[in-house]
Design an enzyme around this catalytic site. Structure first.
Site, short mmCIF file in Angstrom:
data_model
loop_
_atom_site.label_atom_id
_atom_site.label_comp_id
_atom_site.label_asym_id
_atom_site.label_seq_id
_atom_site.Cartn_x
_atom_site.Cartn_y
_atom_site.Cartn_z
N TYR A 34 -25.90 33.61 -5.70
CA TYR A 34 -27.22 32.99 -5.92
C TYR A 34 -27.57 32.09 -4.73
CZ TYR A 34 -30.71 29.65 -7.48
OH TYR A 34 -31.81 28.86 -7.54
N VAL A 88 -33.33 22.46 -3.63
CA VAL A 88 -32.61 23.66 -4.07
C VAL A 88 -32.51 23.62 -5.60
CG1 VAL A 88 -30.31 24.75 -4.08
CG2 VAL A 88 -31.34 24.04 -1.92
N HIS A 285 -38.67 29.90 2.58
CA HIS A 285 -37.79 29.75 1.42
C HIS A 285 -36.39 30.29 1.75
CE1 HIS A 285 -38.78 28.57 -2.83
NE2 HIS A 285 -37.55 28.97 -3.02
N SER A 317 -35.42 26.87 7.04
CA SER A 317 -35.03 28.29 6.93
C SER A 317 -34.25 28.77 8.14
CB SER A 317 -36.24 29.20 6.71
OG SER A 317 -36.92 28.85 5.50
N GLY A 339 -31.25 23.96 3.50
CA GLY A 339 -30.91 24.11 2.10
C GLY A 339 -29.46 24.50 1.93
N ARG A 340 -29.13 25.74 2.35
CA ARG A 340 -27.78 26.27 2.11
C ARG A 340 -26.68 25.45 2.77
NH1 ARG A 340 -30.98 30.68 3.01
NH2 ARG A 340 -31.14 32.24 1.36
C1 LIG Z 1 -30.16 28.63 -3.83
C2 LIG Z 1 -31.50 28.18 -3.35
C3 LIG Z 1 -32.40 27.64 -4.26
C4 LIG Z 1 -33.65 27.17 -3.81
N1 LIG Z 1 -34.50 26.56 -4.69
C5 LIG Z 1 -35.64 25.99 -4.24
C6 LIG Z 1 -36.47 25.23 -5.11
O1 LIG Z 1 -36.17 25.05 -6.29
N2 LIG Z 1 -37.60 24.71 -4.59
C7 LIG Z 1 -37.95 24.85 -3.28
O2 LIG Z 1 -38.98 24.33 -2.85
N3 LIG Z 1 -37.18 25.58 -2.45
C8 LIG Z 1 -36.03 26.11 -2.89
N4 LIG Z 1 -35.23 26.79 -2.01
C9 LIG Z 1 -35.61 26.90 -0.60
C10 LIG Z 1 -35.09 25.69 0.19
O3 LIG Z 1 -35.81 24.54 -0.13
C11 LIG Z 1 -35.25 25.92 1.70
O4 LIG Z 1 -36.56 26.30 1.97
C12 LIG Z 1 -34.27 26.96 2.23
O5 LIG Z 1 -33.00 26.84 1.63
C13 LIG Z 1 -34.15 26.80 3.71
O6 LIG Z 1 -33.35 27.80 4.25
P1 LIG Z 1 -31.78 27.61 4.59
O7 LIG Z 1 -31.07 27.72 3.28
O8 LIG Z 1 -31.53 28.75 5.49
O9 LIG Z 1 -31.60 26.26 5.22
C14 LIG Z 1 -33.99 27.27 -2.44
C15 LIG Z 1 -33.08 27.83 -1.55
C16 LIG Z 1 -31.84 28.26 -1.98
C17 LIG Z 1 -30.86 28.81 -0.99
#
Ligand SMILES: Cc1cc2nc3c(=O)[nH]c(=O)nc-3n(C[C@H](O)[C@H](O)[C@H](O)COP(=O)(O)O)c2cc1C
Length: 386
Positions: A34, A88, A285, A317, A339-340
């Site tokens: 996930y 996240v 995202h 991202s 995020g990750r």
């Molecule tokens: C597991 C996961 C869940 C996420 N859930 C949300 C969320 O609830 N709301 C949101 O605005 N972005 C969400 N995102 C997007 C992150 O805010 C962000 O844009 C993204 O992780 C950035 O990319 P990176 O993981 O490569 O750093 C999520 C990303 C991941 C990986």
């Protein structure tokens, strides 16, 4: 006197790749997939990082250097570094108390933490941990009453910045989650039980801390939804598709800074400016929504060049370390989010993961700044090889 957080790194995990590998070993497959996956065939996911890495920086070795500072002013507040923790969802599924762990570390390191509407801690709890410094990301509620209630709660919790999301008009198609039957709380299928039994540390911590819940949404939702029901609840409660009519009342109501996240083209950036928003996070995202889309660094470069003097342009991202933050700032971003990377850190190291990951990224970025002779973050673009 200003309190500065000590930088200490666990020498076993000196990169985000190390943290990712450890996370994969430590948490059940359904939770890791996930977190880790993109959408469809993961094309956009991989492009994000690869195309950031096409950016090259010019070092100056004989110039005068009096020191490099990562301090960055954003919305009238000075952060210790030009990066923050992106929102996240379902964080507690990946590691118990993950949002609390990350919010506390972000607060101690003086960087922003953004709480997702659909994560496992509440606006109120995170505000307490961060003394009102955390930002809040709002999924757009269908009902005005729910929207107004959540916004009032964010205001009462003294959130300085509200982030509205524009890149989820649909639920991204993520084959791994479909295959795993991802649910909150996790479904006790034989497959999932076997995965959990293989990760005793995760299972023990989850047992101690109890089942994760959508704490911010508790007042509005029925209990015990699986992925299919959750999808239906989300569809009914939130209308991901934003437009100017939906943004206007939020702008009128919210007195703090208002940021739109998920912008991926100039037309949407122009609308944001017209609507009186304060900032844009150029984002796709993390490659989880549109596999056929551009990597974020491309629209970032265009949007920053065209609108950077009218609105704060930030990006997320694909970033996985200090050099990626430097490349993104050199391309015109005024701030970056990840995020990750942070979630890999917490999944790998539990309560120590937030501090370790932020310390690692600060160390890496400081090294790049000193190496290229960049004294202030606003000078990154001078090092861009175009
Ligand atoms: C597991 C996961 C869940 C996420 N859930 C949300 C969320 O609830 N709301 C949101 O605005 N972005 C969400 N995102 C997007 C992150 O805010 C962000 O844009 C993204 O992780 C950035 O990319 P990176 O993981 O490569 O750093 C999520 C990303 C991941 C990986």
């Amino acid at each position: 006197m200003e309190k500065k957080k000590e930088i200490k790194i666990n020498s076993k995990y000196p990169s985000v790749v190390d943290l990712r590998n450890k996370a994969q070993k430590r948490i059940p497959k359904f939770a890791f997939e996930y977190l880790d996956g993109g959408c469809n065939e993961d094309v956009n996911l991989h492009k994000n990082t690869a195309e950031i890495r096409d950016i090259e920086l010019l070092p100056y070795y004989l110039s005068k250097h009096t020191g490099s500072s990562m301090k960055t002013e954003l919305f009238g507040y000075v952060y210790d570094a030009p990066f923050g923790i992106a929102p996240v969802g379902l964080q507690g599924l990946m590691w118990p108390n993950a949002p609390e762990i990350l919010a506390k570390s972000a607060f101690e390191h003086n960087i922003p933490f953004i709480l997702s509407t659909v994560t496992t801690s509440s606006i109120e709890r995170i505000s307490e941990i961060t003394e009102g410094r955390a930002w809040f990301q709002l999924y757009h509620p269908t009902e005005d009453a729910v929207r107004d209630d959540i916004i009032k709660r964010a205001e009462a919790a003294e959130c300085p910045v509200l982030v509205i999301l524009c890149d989820v008009p649909t639920f991204g198609f993520r084959p791994r989650d479909v295959r795993n039957g991802l649910a909150m709380p996790p479904k006790m299928s034989v497959k999932n039980i076997l995965q959990i039994m293989g990760k005793p540390n995760w299972a023990m911590q989850t047992l101690i801390h109890g089942q994760p819940n959508f704490e911010t949404l508790k007042p509005y939702m029925p209990k015990g939804l699986d992925l299919a029901q959750l999808g239906k609840f989300m569809d009914k409660t939130f209308s991901g598709r934003l437009n100017e009519e939906k943004i206007k009342p939020i702008r009128d109501m919210w007195k703090g800074k208002l940021v739109i996240k998920g912008v991926a083209n100039e037309a949407d950036a122009e609308s944001a400016i017209k609507l009186g928003l304060d900032g844009i996070i150029v984002s796709n995202h993390g490659g989880r929504q549109l596999d056929a889309g551009e990597s974020t660094i491309k629209p970032l470069t265009r949007i920053a060049a065209k609108y950077g003097d009218q609105i704060k342009v930030m990006m997320d991202s694909g970033l996985r370390g200090g050099p990626d933050i430097a490349r993104t700032m050199a391309s015109g971003a005024e701030f970056t989010f990840m995020g990750r990377s942070f979630m890999y850190g917490v999944a790998a190291l539990g309560a120590k993961g937030g501090d370790h990951t932020i310390s690692l990224l600060k160390t890496e970025l400081q090294q790049v700044m000193e190496q290229i002779c960049c004294e202030e973050v606003k000078d990154f673009p001078k090092h861009l090889i175009s």
